[in-house]
Design a protein around this motif. Structure first.
Motif: not given
Length: 74
Positions: A1-9
């Protein structure tokens, strides 16, 4: 799982279902050491509603009088 560019998971569907995390569910985030904990706040909606309403009535009407006032008079 990675955090996206908006800081969301994205929480996987099986975990959301297991915990009852539906769209619009409030959650709490807490950092404990180097761990991020996600929790649903303990909520008893009925108790909250009653606590909000308690003491708000004005007047000394009986239940029967209130029921009569709320019935259609036509």
């Amino acid at each position: 799982m990675k955090i996206d560019t908006n800081g969301q998971i994205a929480i996987p569907p099986d975990i959301r279902e297991q915990l009852g995390l539906f769209p619009g569910t409030d959650i709490q985030l807490e950092v404990v050491g180097d761990t991020l904990q996600i929790r649903k706040p303990i909520s008893d909606r009925g108790t909250q509603i009653i606590a909000t309403m308690r003491g708000k009535a004005t007047g000394n009407l009986s239940t029967d009088e209130i029921m009569q006032l709320t019935r259609d008079r036509s």
